[in-house]
Design a protein around this motif. Structure first.
Motif, short mmCIF file in Angstrom:
data_model
loop_
_atom_site.label_atom_id
_atom_site.label_comp_id
_atom_site.label_asym_id
_atom_site.label_seq_id
_atom_site.Cartn_x
_atom_site.Cartn_y
_atom_site.Cartn_z
N THR A 33 0.84 -1.20 0.00
CA THR A 33 0.00 0.00 0.00
C THR A 33 0.87 1.24 0.00
O THR A 33 1.99 1.24 0.53
N TRP A 34 0.33 2.30 -0.58
CA TRP A 34 1.05 3.57 -0.60
C TRP A 34 1.08 4.19 0.80
O TRP A 34 2.03 4.90 1.14
N THR A 35 0.06 3.92 1.60
CA THR A 35 0.02 4.48 2.94
C THR A 35 1.16 3.94 3.79
O THR A 35 1.85 4.70 4.48
N LEU A 36 1.40 2.63 3.74
CA LEU A 36 2.53 2.06 4.48
C LEU A 36 3.86 2.48 3.87
O LEU A 36 4.86 2.66 4.59
N ALA A 37 3.90 2.67 2.56
CA ALA A 37 5.13 3.17 1.93
C ALA A 37 5.47 4.55 2.47
O ALA A 37 6.64 4.85 2.77
N ALA A 38 4.45 5.39 2.61
CA ALA A 38 4.66 6.73 3.18
C ALA A 38 5.13 6.64 4.62
O ALA A 38 6.06 7.34 5.03
N ALA A 39 4.50 5.77 5.41
CA ALA A 39 4.89 5.62 6.81
C ALA A 39 6.33 5.14 6.93
O ALA A 39 7.07 5.57 7.81
N SER A 40 6.75 4.27 6.01
CA SER A 40 8.11 3.74 6.07
C SER A 40 9.14 4.80 5.71
O SER A 40 10.32 4.67 6.06
N TYR A 41 8.72 5.85 5.01
CA TYR A 41 9.64 6.95 4.71
C TYR A 41 10.11 7.61 6.00
O TYR A 41 11.22 8.12 6.09
N GLY A 43 9.49 5.89 9.31
CA GLY A 43 9.87 4.86 10.27
C GLY A 43 10.86 3.84 9.76
O GLY A 43 11.33 3.00 10.54
N GLY A 44 11.19 3.90 8.46
CA GLY A 44 12.09 2.93 7.86
C GLY A 44 11.36 1.65 7.50
O GLY A 44 10.43 1.24 8.19
N MET A 45 11.80 1.02 6.42
CA MET A 45 11.15 -0.23 6.01
C MET A 45 11.30 -1.29 7.09
O MET A 45 10.35 -2.03 7.38
N GLY A 46 12.49 -1.37 7.66
CA GLY A 46 12.73 -2.37 8.69
C GLY A 46 11.88 -2.16 9.92
O GLY A 46 11.31 -3.11 10.48
#
Length: 297
Positions: free
Chosen positions: A171-179, A181-184
């Motif tokens: 999802t784009w929402t989690l992609a934004a959050a990972s920007y 919080g980091g993917m890991g």
């Protein structure tokens, strides 16, 4: 009889009023809410065409918080709106070319306010990259050249990151959050909590607020007058027309180079903030694009 008629009328009024009250309360969750200080809390929102579940109480409160804060951060919000007139025309076509939803331009707004900010941790530029991450994404970062300050190159690097994050999380929402919080970091919490929706995850405060901050700025900047920001078009910051000069050798003195182009050192650095010193060392014959404003300003 008169008393009975009056009672009957009162009962009818109460009954009809009750119907209206019930109907209003029944549709309340689908209507925007105007609070006591006048700003509007939308009850139908999405980020990158992914619905924000405003019926969930904590989601509604988190959205309310970020909208309330940004509506009342008058100077910074006004500056973001003014700067967007200059930055968005550069960012938008790069997002589109890479298949990134247009909403991600508001991520750049909350990261830096659309200026080449420097964080205490060492992140720099409008997209706020750390040096190691910037290098991994193909940018040159050293004492002489720092392409985190190049809006075109850093936007492309952000797109590369976001495409990887979208492929990982779905999802784009989690992609934004990972920007933020980091993917890991995000992936770890998904594994621990056994949920895969941003709005269901318990995250650190900064990451938990992140998408809501984007949504708040998106709402305000798309409809500034609706939120009390009446800014005339002539007050927006303009983009000056420039020409790009390709340089594949060193420049020993940037002030002399600027003068040879009909501008001064200050104007050269304003348009090319990625040039970090008073000279450009280029021993490997890299090709750099230097922007020169056509008007001289």
């Amino acid at each position: 009889m008169k008393l009975i008629n009056k009672v009957a009328i009162i009962l009818i009024v109460i009954f009809v009023s009750g119907i209206f009250i019930f109907a209003a309360s029944n549709s309340k969750e689908n209507k925007d809410i105007t609070n006591e200080i006048g700003y509007i809390l939308p009850m139908k929102l999405d980020f990158a065409a992914e619905e924000t579940p405003m019926k969930i109480s904590d989601v509604k409160e988190r959205m309310d918080r970020e909208l309330l804060i940004n509506v009342n951060l008058h100077s910074s919000t006004i500056l973001a709106i003014k700067r967007a007139n200059r930055a968005f025309p550069v960012i938008e076509p790069i997002l589109k070319k890479n298949g990134i939803p247009d909403d991600f331009k508001y991520l750049a707004v909350i990261e830096s306010g659309l200026v080449n900010a420097v964080s205490s941790a060492g992140a720099r530029g409008i997209w706020q990259f750390m040096p190691e991450t910037a290098r991994e994404l193909g940018m040159e970062v050293n004492e002489n050249v720092d392409q985190r300050y190049d809006l075109e190159k850093s936007t492309q690097a952000a797109c590369t990151y976001l495409l990887k994050a979208k492929a990982k999380f779905g999802t784009w929402t989690l992609a934004a959050a990972s920007y933020n919080g980091g993917m890991g970091g995000v992936n770890k919490q998904i594994s621990i909590q056994k949920v895969s929706n941003y709005y269901d995850l318990l995250l650190t405060e900064e990451t938990a607020r992140y998408v809501f901050r984007i949504l708040a700025l998106k709402g305000i900047m798309q409809n500034p007058q609706k939120y009390g920001f009446a800014i005339a078009s002539e007050d927006l910051y303009e983009s000056l027309p420039t020409q790009k000069i390709i340089i594949d050798s060193s420049i020993t003195d940037l002030a002399d180079f600027a003068n040879s182009q009909g501008i001064n050192y200050k104007i050269l650095k304003i348009h090319n903030p990625w040039l970090r010193e008073t000279r450009l060392l280029n021993n490997t014959s890299n090709k750099y694009q230097i922007e020169i404003p056509l008007s001289g300003y």
